[in-house]
Scaffold this motif. Structure first.
Motif, short mmCIF file in Angstrom:
data_model
loop_
_atom_site.label_atom_id
_atom_site.label_comp_id
_atom_site.label_asym_id
_atom_site.label_seq_id
_atom_site.Cartn_x
_atom_site.Cartn_y
_atom_site.Cartn_z
N UNK A 1 0.83 -1.20 0.00
CA UNK A 1 0.00 0.00 0.00
C UNK A 1 0.87 1.26 0.00
N UNK A 2 2.01 1.20 0.70
CA UNK A 2 2.89 2.38 0.71
C UNK A 2 3.49 2.63 -0.67
N UNK A 3 3.86 1.53 -1.32
CA UNK A 3 4.44 1.67 -2.67
C UNK A 3 3.42 2.29 -3.62
N UNK A 4 2.17 1.82 -3.48
CA UNK A 4 1.13 2.32 -4.37
C UNK A 4 0.88 3.80 -4.09
N UNK A 5 0.72 4.09 -2.82
CA UNK A 5 0.36 5.47 -2.46
C UNK A 5 1.50 6.44 -2.75
N UNK A 6 2.69 6.09 -2.25
CA UNK A 6 3.77 7.07 -2.33
C UNK A 6 4.42 7.11 -3.71
N UNK A 7 4.67 5.93 -4.29
CA UNK A 7 5.43 5.92 -5.54
C UNK A 7 4.51 6.03 -6.74
N UNK A 8 3.52 5.12 -6.80
CA UNK A 8 2.72 5.07 -8.02
C UNK A 8 1.77 6.28 -8.11
N UNK A 9 1.11 6.55 -7.00
CA UNK A 9 0.21 7.71 -7.04
C UNK A 9 0.97 8.99 -6.75
N UNK A 10 1.77 8.90 -5.69
CA UNK A 10 2.46 10.11 -5.25
C UNK A 10 3.67 10.50 -6.10
N UNK A 11 4.24 9.52 -6.82
CA UNK A 11 5.37 9.85 -7.69
C UNK A 11 6.70 9.91 -6.97
N UNK A 12 6.72 9.52 -5.67
CA UNK A 12 7.98 9.55 -4.95
C UNK A 12 8.38 8.13 -4.54
N UNK A 13 9.47 7.64 -5.09
CA UNK A 13 9.89 6.29 -4.71
C UNK A 13 10.14 6.17 -3.22
N UNK A 14 9.88 4.98 -2.70
CA UNK A 14 10.05 4.75 -1.25
C UNK A 14 11.50 4.32 -1.00
N UNK A 15 12.26 5.26 -0.58
CA UNK A 15 13.71 5.08 -0.45
C UNK A 15 14.08 3.87 0.42
N UNK A 16 13.40 3.74 1.54
CA UNK A 16 13.85 2.72 2.50
C UNK A 16 13.60 1.29 2.04
N UNK A 17 12.75 1.10 1.03
CA UNK A 17 12.54 -0.26 0.49
C UNK A 17 13.45 -0.57 -0.70
N UNK A 18 14.15 0.42 -1.18
CA UNK A 18 14.89 0.23 -2.43
C UNK A 18 16.15 -0.61 -2.24
N UNK A 19 16.55 -1.26 -3.35
CA UNK A 19 17.78 -2.05 -3.29
C UNK A 19 18.98 -1.13 -3.19
N UNK A 20 20.10 -1.71 -2.74
CA UNK A 20 21.29 -0.89 -2.55
C UNK A 20 22.25 -1.00 -3.73
N UNK A 21 23.43 -0.44 -3.51
CA UNK A 21 24.45 -0.37 -4.56
C UNK A 21 24.88 -1.77 -5.00
N UNK A 22 25.00 -2.68 -4.01
CA UNK A 22 25.50 -4.03 -4.34
C UNK A 22 24.57 -4.75 -5.31
N UNK A 23 23.27 -4.44 -5.24
CA UNK A 23 22.34 -5.04 -6.18
C UNK A 23 22.71 -4.63 -7.61
N UNK A 24 22.98 -3.35 -7.77
CA UNK A 24 23.31 -2.87 -9.12
C UNK A 24 24.67 -3.37 -9.57
N UNK A 25 25.59 -3.49 -8.60
CA UNK A 25 26.90 -4.04 -8.97
C UNK A 25 26.77 -5.48 -9.41
#
Lengths: 592, 349, 555
Positions: A83-107
């Motif tokens: 629900x937070x992802x939907x509200x904040x990111x999808x509707x609100x347009x602001x990604x939820x920083x604390x749930x996001x993957x870190x640098x090692x994921x991208x590496x």
């Protein structure tokens, strides 16, 4: 509506994702979008799909939210976080920083080169249209309409593709051998009987149509109108998705009679294996398909000459087939530009063991072990020291520190006494005992012997028993030589590929870690402090506070002492269970 | 024909032949446990390994077809070592109780251990310990002695089509098993037993009957049952049949049925007639008599009947069991001595 | 055999056992080969595995059915309807072999007219085999290059047994399946030397080598050798002997190695006949049911105790060798016959020694050793003229083997039939004599099982065999069993107009509803107490395969 407005949600629904709750997360998104308030907000801008695995199952459930071109990846997502992802990111347009993957994921991802796995984790494996949208089935259609079977074979030969099952036999050459046999019937088999948690389930769960397309190309090249996918019952999700994919392909005329509007007939049936390791061996696999006990037979005749029901048969591995659409799409030159002199293309590797980013990766042939373990894998956790990598599964060998810069390909691995095998890599650190490791793999190999030939059936058992003796302090002078002699004889005299490689873990650990064996045999000491029988537990009087926790926990009452005074372990009574070592809060219990 | 070289000797054999066949043509001895020319190539025991020029590993000669200009080595130090290791491994998981084994002296494993001088064994460890609980009356199955050559499984499948047994389990626990490990329930032809190279399959019918005695006599003859005319070999000790088998090189290829293989007890039966019997009084009992008395009585009565009622009042029934010579003499007796064609046999029944 | 002799001029398996493996089509009718001829069944199974088509015609679901491409489950006794309708199809579809018929046969036109009415529909109506299967069988058989027919007593033990054999011969002639490998008409003989008994002239109409006793030239040849006149009148068959005993024409009988009481149909009738004799001599290795009725019983040697030859079903004469001494005073039959002949003033050996020059030891008119008798047969029987024990030593020889250099004959009629051309015989269907009615509603058919042999005199002495097959039983379909209220393994009484026996029921799907099956090995529950002794008019074989019975739970 513009593209910028489009929002796509991809929830990992591979086996790892599902186990972590991917199904529930997916449902939570669907429920959320169905809610009238949300619906009013986002309209039909938003799609949500389950996708296959991207190889980092430890972070599940992984969710990608794509807004326009912007992809945001979230890890460890549970339904209550949706629900937070939907509200904040999808509707609100602001990604939820604390749930996001870190640098090692991208590496982890950015240092790979994904060809075969490129669409795994990006498309919905249960929707044939998702595969069509990324250009799927266009290659096979074009091939059927514009190329002769022999042209396909020549092209595959030219690409340098080699069998991903482990032995690395050139695929095009194998096909050519099969195609030149006169026969009224030929078969093609996809060997998906893989025991490692690797390419098979990921590919078939994540992109089953690519395997079907690859098999169809192969079938056309050798002139087979019937194909089988031999897959383990232990991969129910892969089986389910493959069934669905085959059904969908049939509906679209991609399987069955006159496929893709050509004159070529081809269909695929699924054959479930019962989990015998040896059924990955092609002749045993054929026995299993015809309903007999999976036991290998001597070659020749090779399956390409006499295979399923005595007819010329090609058996390729799942990953091999999944390479084919890419090779035909991009051309043999493109493919052979990737990799090393002798080994072309990429290789899927299941990276596990003492490594931070355990997962399934795809790298170009020739990538060094150091890059794989330290750059992609993120190195050894807990500050421990690297010891070796066991490659190629339970029949492979270990690659030690000195070969960390070895570019991985078929020849190089063989040269250092290991093999490509299934493509698995188990990272070992300083706390792993190599004798123990060898015994661990031998225990598996001897139990999986089909029993047909004595060297494998009894020989591997005897190897295992000698190793056990060494681990338990019964090692004798000459044991190392006996292990090597017996290993050599087993490798030379066994009937099938399993016996031929089953002693590998012994030979390769002796090759690089002979000193560990000698320590066990001569000094009755396990340098990695793993082999229990060889350990002695004692309490350092200067560190012991006399709390008595260890004495309480000792199952045999071997620890005595007065409260608040240093305790003692009676080594003659000690059964070396390690309970005291684990429970002491003051690190006063030591093992040696 | 295919020309090849084996141990530096040239040989030419027909296409499709295996290296082992070609070597046997040159009378080169290559040890085997799982090979039987009557069964399909198997390649399980690995004793028949040979080296072929240009190939990196030894191959089993029983499964590898000959090829033109192939160069084969059947004996060298390396192959000797491999064969010896395999035998050591087999013996490390074998009861080695030859002293009491029914097959001692007639056991391929024992022969090979002898040839390779295997007094010591580098390997020891866990040995199989299967319980014997098969209650069938014909075949003793001691799976601890089994070398898993698979011949019994193959003969039961390829020749008999009965499929009463197959491999089960894996690793060292691999064994030949009946479905669900129940008692053997089959046609009891005993083909499995006849091809077994060790004491794993023996017969309960002749257990302890003296197979190992030096005075066993072997007589090739014909089965006394149906009209197939299978060749059998009777094993006898003095005047007792102690076993029946059949040579693999005969018309029936050594295959028999339950009757032919196990149904010989009647010969040794205590119920056999051992003396002529005569019913001296009407409705009296049959009593022992001398041959002289019996023959005189028959001759007298036959002559009497012929005199009173003519030769056609006598008749003879010959038999599909006795020999040609005896049947011939019997009908000759009726036609020439008695003077009647009243002679028939049981062909109609 | 009479049937085959009439058609071809000789009666025996036309082809060899070994050839079965290479057949393209095998038609097995009235033969439970797996149990009665296990070694031949091995070849059939191999052939089937090699890709040969296997057609099995049998009312019972015999073990061979599982290898069959086509199983024709005909009603007992309806073989002719099945065969005729198959041949009708073959003619209709032009699958016959016109050149073979033209060159090597007689009577085709009359025969083919007789087939007109036997449409597959009629075949189905009589035999119960679906007409499509009849058509398939006809095509399967006729379209193959090498098709062999294999049969046993399921064909012959009927009142129309000879006609059955004619019908089988017709099928082989129609499709040209004679005179080549892996084909032919192949009666499988049930006993180790029953072929030999026929070859040796142990039949009332022919002398050794199938030479007719009514032929004066033949008689002269034998009289010359035997030194005695030979009667010109055909004698009694074994089945007619029973009648002659009952009506008193036959006073004395000498039985060598046969248990007539159990093997003849209608047992009580047989016992009555034997008891009616003035003098009965039985020569056997055991005191059989028949021997118990004898006035004199002579102890004979078993096969293991003598030298000689047996002739198997493929005409192969093979050596029998002595392994052990007979128990007690038992003697081999040849010696006994010699003793009796001498006592009656006859010298077996004198003349033949003069004629053949074959050296004889002096033995008081008896054969000194079996090969003397063998040489005598070979001298008198042209088909065996080339045989000696030495030549038989390894693998035996198949007759005809006319001279010392002849390798024997694996298959017959390569260069023609003994009588020139073979005859087609017009055969019409006749139902079995005793059909089910309201009182005896079921058909009983009899046969063998794998473990026991014939009347059991030999096999029932084996403890192991008795352990697995020691109990008499009757097979009944689950439908009938349910109807009569019989459970598996329950004791039942089966009775016919001639007798009743008590035995265990085996309920299953081996026999079809309406049919019972009993093996005839068991003296305690003898199948032949029930069977019908009515005979085939030509070859005098009783109708052991069909009679009407009822079954009840034993009270």
């Amino acid at each position: 509506m513009t593209v910028e407005n489009k929002i796509a949600v991809h929830v990992c629904n591979g086996t790892g994702g599902m186990v972590a709750g991917g199904g529930e997360v997916l449902q939570a998104f669907k429920d959320a979008f169905a809610e009238s308030g949300v619906k009013a907000e986002i309209g039909d801008r938003c799609s949500v799909n389950g996708v296959g695995c991207r190889g980092l199952c430890a972070r599940e459930v992984l969710v990608d939210i794509t807004v326009g071109d912007e992809v945001t990846t979230y890890q460890y997502i549970q339904p209550d976080m949706v629900s937070r992802l939907v509200e904040e990111h999808i509707i609100g347009g602001t990604p939820v920083e604390e749930f996001m993957v870190g640098k090692d994921y991208h590496e982890f991802l950015s240092r790979q080169k994904k060809i075969v796995l490129a669409d795994c984790g990006r498309i919905d494996p249960e929707e044939i249209d998702a595969y069509l949208d990324v250009g799927g089935y266009s290659v096979v259609e074009k091939t059927l309409k514009t190329m002769s079977p022999d042209e396909v074979i020549q092209l595959v030969k030219k690409s340098g593709l080699r069998g991903r099952g482990g032995a690395g036999f050139p695929t095009g050459v194998k096909w050519e051998l099969c195609a030149k046999n006169k026969a009224d019937q030929r078969y093609i088999i996809c060997n998906s009987d893989e025991g490692d948690p690797g390419a098979v389930p990921t590919l078939i769960e994540g992109n089953p149509h690519s395997v079907i397309e690859g098999m169809t190309i192969g079938a056309y090249a050798i002139g087979a109108d019937m194909g089988f996918v031999y897959i383990r019952t232990e991969y129910p999700l892969a089986v389910e998705r493959l069934k669905k994919a085959i059904d969908h392909a049939r509906e679209r005329g991609f399987l069955g009679q006159s496929i893709h509007g050509s004159t070529f007939d081809f269909d695929i049936r699924i054959k479930l294996g019962a989990g015998a390791f040896v059924c990955g061996e092609e002749t045993a696999l054929i026995s299993s398909i015809v309903g007999e006990r999976g036991m290998p037979r001597a070659k020749p005749p090779f399956p390409a000459d006499e295979g399923l029901w005595g007819k010329p048969t090609i058996i390729n591995n799942t990953e091999t087939f999944a390479n084919l659409p890419h090779i035909l799409r991009n051309g043999p030159e493109w493919y052979s530009s990737i990799g090393t002199e002798t080994s072309k293309g990429t290789k899927i590797i299941a990276l596990t063991g003492k490594v931070r980013n355990a997962g399934l990766i795809e790298v170009p042939m020739g990538t060094t072990i150091r890059e794989i373990v330290f750059d992609i894998g993120g190195g050894i956790p807990d500050g421990k020291l690297f010891k070796a990598v066991q490659t190629g599964g339970p029949c492979g060998g270990c690659v030690p520190q000195e070969h960390l810069d070895l570019p991985v390909d078929y020849e190089n691995l063989a040269r250092v006494g290991s093999m490509m095998g299934s493509g698995s890599m188990v990272v070992l650190d300083e706390t792993d005992c190599m004798v123990n490791m060898a015994a661990f793999f031998l225990a598996f190999n001897q139990a999986e012997s089909c029993g047909k030939c004595p060297p494998c059936r009894i020989g591997t058992k005897r190897l295992f028993e000698i190793l056990t003796g060494i681990m338990e302090g019964r090692g004798r002078k000459g044991d190392i030589e006996l292990l090597l002699d017996l290993s050599a004889d087993i490798m030379d005299s066994s009937l099938c590929g399993l016996g031929m490689v089953a002693p590998n873990p012994v030979v390769s650990t002796i090759r690089y870690f002979r000193h560990e064996y000698e320590a066990h045999i001569r000094h009755k000491r396990c340098p990695a402090k793993v082999c229990r029988s060889l350990l002695t537990y004692f309490i350092r009087a200067d560190l012991c506070r006399g709390c008595g926790v260890c004495a309480k926990g000792c199952p045999v009452g071997a620890i005595t002492g007065i409260k608040k005074e240093p305790h003692r372990i009676d080594t003659s009574a000690c059964v070396k269970c390690g309970a005291c070592y684990d429970t002491c809060k003051f690190n006063a219990v030591l093992k040696e | 024909m295919i020309n090849l070289t084996i141990d530096e000797r040239k040989v030419s054999v027909k296409e499709g032949a295996m290296i082992l066949d070609a070597a046997r043509e040159l009378e080169i001895f290559i040890p085997t446990l799982c090979y039987d020319p009557r069964l399909k190539p198997y390649g399980g025991c690995r004793l028949c390994l040979v080296e072929i020029e240009g190939m990196s590993r030894p191959v089993s000669s029983c499964t590898t077809p000959v090829a033109e200009r192939m160069v084969v080595t059947t004996h060298n130090d390396h192959l000797y070592r491999l064969r010896r290791t395999i035998l050591e491994l087999l013996l490390s998981d074998h009861p080695n109780d030859c002293m009491v084994c029914e097959r001692a002296g007639d056991c391929t494993l024992q022969d090979l251990a002898y040839f390779y001088g295997l007094r010591d064994n580098r390997f020891r460890g866990e040995m199989r310990k299967f319980e014997e609980h098969d209650a069938n009356p014909f075949i003793q199955r001691d799976m601890n002695k089994c070398v898993l050559c698979g011949k019994c499984v193959r003969v039961c499948d390829e020749v008999m089509g009965v499929n009463a047994i197959d491999f089960a389990y894996r690793g060292l626990s691999t064994r030949i098993s009946t479905p669900y490990e129940k008692d053997l329930d089959c046609e009891f032809c005993g083909q499995c037993m006849s091809v077994c190279p060790t004491g794993a399959l023996t017969s309960k019918v002749w257990a302890g009957e003296g197979r190992r005695r030096m005075d066993v006599k072997y007589t090739d003859t014909i089965c006394p049952y149906c009209g197939c005319g299978c060749n059998i070999t009777l094993h006898s000790v003095r005047d007792r049949i102690v076993k029946v088998n059949s040579r693999a090189d005969n018309g029936n290829k050594g295959w028999l049925c339950v009757k032919g293989r196990f149904g010989y007890e009647f010969v040794n039966s205590p119920d056999r007639l051992t003396t002529p019997l005569i019913r001296r009084e009407k409705n009296g009992d049959l009593e022992p008599a001398t041959w002289n008395e019996a023959i005189s009585l028959i001759a007298g009565r036959f002559e009497d009947i012929r005199y009173k009622h003519g030769p056609d009042a006598l008749a003879g029934l010959a038999s599909g069991r006795v020999t040609n010579e005896e049947n011939y003499a019997f009908q000759k007796f009726f036609r020439a001595v008695i003077g009647t064609n009243n002679i028939d046999h049981c062909a109609r029944l | 055999m009479a049937g085959l002799s009439t058609v071809f001029g000789s009666g025996a398996m036309s082809n060899s056992i070994e050839e079965i493996e290479d057949a393209q089509t095998l038609f097995v009718i009235g033969s439970n080969t797996t149990e009665a001829h296990p070694d031949i069944a091995i070849r059939m199974k191999k052939a089937a595995k090699n890709g040969a088509k296997l057609i099995v015609a049998d009312p019972r679901k015999i073990p061979l059915v599982q290898y069959a491409d086509l199983w024709l489950r005909l009603r007992p006794g309806t073989d002719i309807a099945l065969l005729n309708s198959m041949m009708h199809v073959i003619l209709e579809e032009n699958l016959h072999d016109p050149s073979f018929i033209e060159e090597r046969t007689n009577g085709f036109d009359d025969f083919s007219r007789g087939l007109k009415e036997f449409t597959p529909e009629l075949g189905e109506k009589i035999s119960g085999v679906p007409k499509d299967d009849i058509i398939r069988a006809a095509r399967m058989f006729a379209s193959s290059e090498r098709a062999g027919i294999y049969y046993t007593l399921g064909i012959t033990q009927h009142t129309h047994g000879t006609n059955n054999v004619f019908s089988i011969a017709n099928l082989a002639l129609l499709t040209g399946n004679l005179g080549k490998e892996s084909a032919g008409v192949n009666p499988l003989r049930g006993q180790n030397n029953v072929q030999g008994a026929c070859d040796m002239g142990c039949t009332p109409d022919v002398l050794p080598g199938y030479q007719k006793v009514t032929d004066q030239k033949v008689r002269e040849k034998f009289e010359e050798m035997w030194g005695r006149p030979i009667p010109d009148k055909v004698g009694l068959t074994s089945t007619d002997m029973i009648g002659a005993m009952i009506d008193g024409r036959l006073k004395g009988l000498y039985v060598m190695g046969e248990n007539s009481v159990l093997s003849h149909a209608h047992m009580s009738h047989t016992i009555q006949a034997l008891e009616n004799l003035d003098f009965l001599v039985v020569q056997d290795i055991f005191l059989t049911e028949t021997a118990k009725l004898a006035d004199v019983v002579l102890p004979a040697a078993s096969f293991a105790e003598k030298n000689g030859t047996f002739t198997n079903t493929e005409r192969r004469v093979q050596r029998v060798r002595k392994a052990i001494q007979s128990p007690g005073e038992a003697l081999d039959d040849l010696t006994i016959i010699g003793m009796l002949s001498s006592r009656m003033g006859y010298d077996h050996v004198r003349k033949i020694v003069q004629a053949t020059g074959f050296q004889a030891l002096s033995s008081g008119g008896r054969y000194a050793y079996p090969e003397q008798a063998f040489r005598e047969v070979c001298f008198l029987s042209p088909a065996m003229a080339g045989m000696t024990y030495l030549r038989l030593a390894e693998k035996g020889l198949q007759w005809p083997c006319p001279d010392q250099d002849h390798p024997g004959t694996p298959f017959l009629f390569k260069d023609g039939f003994p009588k020139g051309r073979a005859d087609f015989t017009r055969v019409s269907y006749e139902p079995s004599r005793e059909l089910p009615d309201s009182e005896y509603p079921l058909v009983l058919t009899t046969g063998r099982n794998l473990y026991q042999y014939h009347t059991g005199t030999m096999t029932r002495k084996s403890k192991a065999i008795e352990a697995v097959a020691g109990q008499a039983y009757v097979e009944i379909s689950s439908t009938d069993a349910e109807h009569v209220g019989i459970g598996n393994s329950e004791m039942v009484t089966v009775s016919s107009r001639r007798g009743a026996v008590s035995l265990q029921a085996r309920v299953g799907n081996i026999v079809p509803p309406g049919v019972l099956y009993m093996p005839f090995h068991y003296a305690e529950a003898p199948a032949n107490a029930l069977t019908n002794s009515v005979l085939d008019p030509i070859c005098r074989i009783p109708e052991l395969k069909v009679c009407a019975v009822k079954i009840e739970k034993s009270g």
